[in-house]
Every structure is written in structure tokens, then in C-alpha cells.
Design an enzyme around this catalytic site. Structure first.
Site, PDB file in Angstrom:
ATOM      1  N   TRP A  77       0.795  -1.225   0.000  1.00  0.00           N
ATOM      2  CA  TRP A  77       0.000   0.000   0.000  1.00  0.00           C
ATOM      3  C   TRP A  77       0.829   1.277   0.000  1.00  0.00           C
ATOM      4  O   TRP A  77       0.299   2.368  -0.151  1.00  0.00           O
ATOM      5  CB  TRP A  77      -0.928   0.020   1.223  1.00  0.00           C
ATOM      6  N   ASN A  78       2.145   1.176   0.169  1.00  0.00           N
ATOM      7  CA  ASN A  78       2.911   2.400   0.420  1.00  0.00           C
ATOM      8  C   ASN A  78       3.121   3.267  -0.818  1.00  0.00           C
ATOM      9  O   ASN A  78       3.248   4.481  -0.726  1.00  0.00           O
ATOM     10  CB  ASN A  78       4.251   2.070   1.079  1.00  0.00           C
ATOM     11  N   GLU A 131       9.971  -8.952  -3.766  1.00  0.00           N
ATOM     12  CA  GLU A 131      10.555  -7.700  -3.268  1.00  0.00           C
ATOM     13  C   GLU A 131      10.031  -7.526  -1.851  1.00  0.00           C
ATOM     14  O   GLU A 131       8.919  -7.054  -1.640  1.00  0.00           O
ATOM     15  CB  GLU A 131      10.166  -6.530  -4.179  1.00  0.00           C
ATOM     16  N   CYS A 185      10.160   0.865   1.641  1.00  0.00           N
ATOM     17  CA  CYS A 185      10.975  -0.327   1.876  1.00  0.00           C
ATOM     18  C   CYS A 185      12.465  -0.019   1.849  1.00  0.00           C
ATOM     19  O   CYS A 185      13.259  -0.746   2.452  1.00  0.00           O
ATOM     20  CB  CYS A 185      10.641  -1.416   0.871  1.00  0.00           C
TER      21      CYS A 185
END
Length: 477
Positions: A152-153, A251, A285
Site C-alpha cells: 500500500w505504500n 521484493e 521499503c
């Protein structure tokens, strides 16, 4: 205007499906905590329909010329740029990031599509030397229907990272974006639809994550898994995909070390790192998180980092004065608060932030902790939030040891003007990506991915398209 400016739905077989007869998920505005839309969730029948469409779409799309695929991709990029302000507003209202950051993400997505449009036309095989009358060839062919799961980022960029290389390679795709940020994915899919992408080639489904993942990965239709998200969820999906020996691109999370040496340009380094640390409220991330600073400049670095952090303005992403918006969901401030309290209780010093002064929404102050013990939870588990963790180091060997201490290896950052040291760090640090004297790691033509428990395989660059191809050797006598 603060209304959520999109209509949510599933996209299966070229048709938008609404919530009739389906369970729904209430979508919240992270800046206020208020509900703003209802998202329909896929049933098993919907998932079966998506699988049938994806299989049919692959059989058709793989026969489409690379030039024709590129034309559709290029048109989609044009439409995304034309609609950038609208898509950015959707992203801000559902994810919280400042509007300027959201628009930058949307424009970066368009650039990534342009790269894949061209790269899909540069998939080359080769002919091997053999005796007269014989021939050996190496072919690269699309792997098949892809099941892709997004975090969601980055609600627009993560979607494009999945769709663009898959369809450039000739694959079909079933995409499951996050149920917390669905609108950006819906708007991106509208751009592909309006660009002429056949309806069976790309599907969007939302639903209970475990139900969707088990159903899609158990199907013999699905030939590849592509996942962006946490390490625990990634490991779970890998186990599911292993039953059919499925191709994977994973990822996963990181815990990025930052090595700051005493020969760096300190003021420039501080300006760069503070802005980058609190980008997207630290929900990145590759966010710089563990700051290991050489002893001679440690105190000055800590003071400068805290001073700059205190000057940041936190507020709604729609407010042009905001440097940092809310976190994306209610879980994140609670998790960050627990990590900060744990570190403080065992000796960390709070130099800035450390709490939440906003009554509504999912906010947490940008926070700087100094002298953080290695046993602190935040030093071992990715905070994924607006927290900078500072520790001093003595030697280059000490810095490298700390950088490699954890089982993660997605991104690392180094700041030093010593060229020989730059070479040493480039070789010694265990990370899929390293930035030296700068912080940008995402480029359309460069691979994006990690090592160790941060995953395997790469997105972006030529590697992103290659990850959707299988290699076949043909020998003719």
C-alpha cells in the site's frame, strides 16, 4: 474539495464489477480516520472468472507484436501524465502522503511504463555456432499468466511495477493491490483500458489476502508470482507457490543501514537524509533507518538531524504546507509508538518527536532516537515509519559489520568522499542496491531488488522484463 474522487470496483475480463452480492471493505481517510468509500471484495467465483480471462488473455496477447504492445504501453503513459493531478489526489486521500509526493510517484510510474514499452522490443535470442546443416537457437518466451500482489505504500508505482513489465513481455496478469489503497490501482487500470489494452490481459481483484493468494497460486493457470510486501507474508506466499515450482519475483522488506563517515559533506548529507528519511512518513521499503555515524562527527550529526526534523510540518497530505502526512493505517502509529518506547526504556535518547500531537487521523511525529542499543526491537525489525535510529561507530570494519548484521539486504546508503572507501563499501555491503553520496535508488533502467531475506529477482530495468520470460534452447539437425 476532500471527497474521494473515484469509484471502486473489480476489473475482470474487461468489465468493472461493483459490490452487489459481494462483501465490502470500508476505506478510511488516514488524515481523518473517517470512512470514505466501500470496496467490493472478490468471491471465489470472481477469482475463477479472472483466471479464465487471464488464460485466454495470455494466449491472445503472447501473439501480439512487441511494437503493438509498446504502442498501448506508451499511450497508457500519456494518459497517466494527463491525469496525474487526479490520480495523485486519489493516492493522497487513501494513503496519506503529501500531494507533491503523490504526483511525483504518478509521474515516475509513467516514466517506468515508457521504459518497459521500449524494453519489450529488445528481447533478443541468439544463434549458436554448429556444424553445417545444424542450428542451435536460444529463445526467450513469456512465462504465462502472472499473479501479482502489491503493498500500500506506493499505490500507483507498485501497480505499474507489476503491470508494465508483464504485458511488455507478452504475459497476462491478475493484480491484487492493497485493499487499503485501491483507488490508485483503479485509476491506473482505467488508463490502460483507455489506451486499448484488451480486457483479458490485465485483471484487478481485491479480497481477503489469504483467500485470494491461496486461490490464485493453487491454480495451474498461474505461472508466476510477483510480490511486494513484508518478509513474513513473502515467505508464506513462497511456500504456496513452491507446490507448482512457480517462477517468483519477491521484493520484501528491508532495514536500510546508512554509513556516514567523518569526511562527508556534513551539512549536505544532513539535508539529504532528513528529507529522505521522512518521505512518505518513512513507509518506504528502502527508507534510510539505521544511521551509523563515525564517532568524530556523531554528536554534530545527531544535533543537526534533530534540528532539521523538528522543523518539519506534519499534517494532511492535501495541505501544501505539510512536509509529512499521516501514516497509511491505524496499525502503524501504534506499532511505531511501541518500538520507540521499547528503545527509550533501554537507554535510547529521544532527540525529536516521540509521540502524536494530532487528535484525528493516523499521525505520528517524525522521531529521532540517539544511542539506540542493538537489542532494541527497532534495530532488528523494520520500523516502516518516521523513526531515525542513530548509533556511533569507530572504524570502517565496524561500520560494515553493522550494515551486514541483519538478515535483510534491500538497500544501503554510504556518505564518504574517499574514493577507495567507496569501492570497498560497494563490494563489502550485502545489499541489492547501494547509494553513495545520494539517496535515489529507483531508476527505470536499473534493477530494483534485494538479497538475503529481502527477496530475490529484480523489478525495473531489463531485468524486470527478463523476469517474465522463460529461456528455451532449440537444436535442429
Amino acid at each position: 474539495m476532500t471527497d474521494y474522487p473515484t469509484t471502486l470496483g473489480l476489473y475482470i475480463g474487461g468489465e468493472w464489477l461493483s459490490g452487489e452480492g459481494r462483501d465490502t471493505h470500508r476505506l478510511l481517510n488516514p488524515a481523518t480516520g473517517a470512512g470514505q468509500a466501500d470496496l467490493p471484495l472478490a468471491t471465489t467465483a470472481d477469482l475463477d472468472r479472472a483466471l479464465v480471462a487471464a488464460e485466454r488473455g495470455f494466449n491472445e496477447w503472447r501473439k501480439t507484436t512487441p511494437e503493438a504492445r509498446a504502442a498501448i504501453l506508451t499511450k497508457a503513459a500519456v494518459l497517466i501524465r494527463e491525469r496525474a493531478d487526479h490520480i495523485a489526489r486519489v493516492a493522497t486521500l487513501e494513503q496519506g502522503k503529501p500531494l507533491a509526493e503523490a504526483k511525483g510517484e504518478v509521474l515516475a510510474s509513467a516514466g517506468l511504463i515508457d521504459f518497459h514499452a521500449a524494453e519489450g522490443q529488445r528481447v533478443y535470442g541468439r544463434v549458436l555456432m554448429r556444424p553445417p546443416g545444424q542450428r542451435s537457437m536460444v529463445l526467450h518466451q513469456p512465462v504465462g499468466p502472472v499473479a501479482a500482489f502489491c503493498a500500500w505504500n506506493f499505490p500507483a508505482l507498485n501497480v505499474v511495477r507489476k503491470i508494465a513489465p508483464a504485458i511488455a513481455a507478452g504475459c497476462s496478469i491478475i493484480l491484487k493491490p492493497s485493499e487499503e489503497t485501491p483507488g490508485s490501482a483503479v485509476e491506473v487500470m482505467h488508463c490502460f483500458q483507455d489506451a486499448g489494452l484488451p480486457g483479458n490481459v490485465a485483471q484487478i481483484v481485491f479480497g481477503a489476502p489469504d483467500l485470494v493468494s491461496r486461490h490464485l497460486l493453487a491454480s495451474p493457470v498461474t505461472k508466476k508470482l510477483s510480490f511486494t510486501g513484508s518478509v513474513p507474508v513473502g515467505k508464506h506466499l513462497m511456500k504456496l507457490a513452491a507446490d507448482s515450482v512457480m517462477r517468483m519475483t519477491m521484493e520484501l522488506g528491508g532495514h536500510s543501514p546508512v554509513l556516514v563517515f567523518d569526511d562527508c559533506d556534513l551539512e549536505k548529507t544532513l539535508d539529504t537524509l532528513v528529507a529522505h528519511k521522512f518521505r512518505n512518513a518513512g513507509q518506504v521499503c528502502v527508507s534510510p533507518t539505521r544511521f551509523h555515524v563515525q564517532e568524530a562527527i556523531y554528536d554534530k550529526f545527531a544535533t543537526g538531524f534533530a534540528e532539521r526534523t523538528k522543523r518539519l510540518t506534519v499534517g494532511s497530505g492535501l495541505d501544501a504546507a505539510s512536509n509529512m502526512g499521516p501514516m497509511a493505517n491505524q496499525r502503524r502509529p501504534e506499532a511505531i509508538a511501541a518500538m520507540v518506547e521499547d528503545a527509550r526504556s533501554i537507554g535510547a535518547r529521544v532527540l525529536a518527536g516521540g509521540g502524536n500531537e494530532v487528535d484525528n487521523g493516523f499521525f505520528y511525529q517524525p522521531t529521532v532516537l540517539a544511542d539506540v542499543p542493538l537489542e532494541a526491537k527497532a534495530m532488528n525489525d523494520e520500523p516502516f515509519g518516521p523513526v531515525a535510529l542513530l548509533r556511533p561507530f569507530a572504524s570502517v570494519d565496524d561500520a560494515i559489520e553493522q550494515a551486514n548484521r541483519l538478515p535483510y539486504g534491500l538497500a544501503a546508503y554510504c556518505f564518504t568522499e574517499n574514493g577507495r572507501r567507496q569501492n570497498v563499501l560497494s563490494e563489502a555491503i550485502e545489499s541489492g542496491m547501494i547509494a553513495i553520496n545520494q539517496v535515489r535508488l529507483t531508476w527505470p533502467d536499473a534493477p530494483f531488488g534485494g538479497v538475503k531475506e529481502s527477496g530475490f529477482g529484480s523489478e525495473d530495468g531489463p531485468e524486470g522484463v527478463a523476469a517474465h520470460m522463460v529461456t528455451k534452447a532449440v537444436h535442429i539437425a
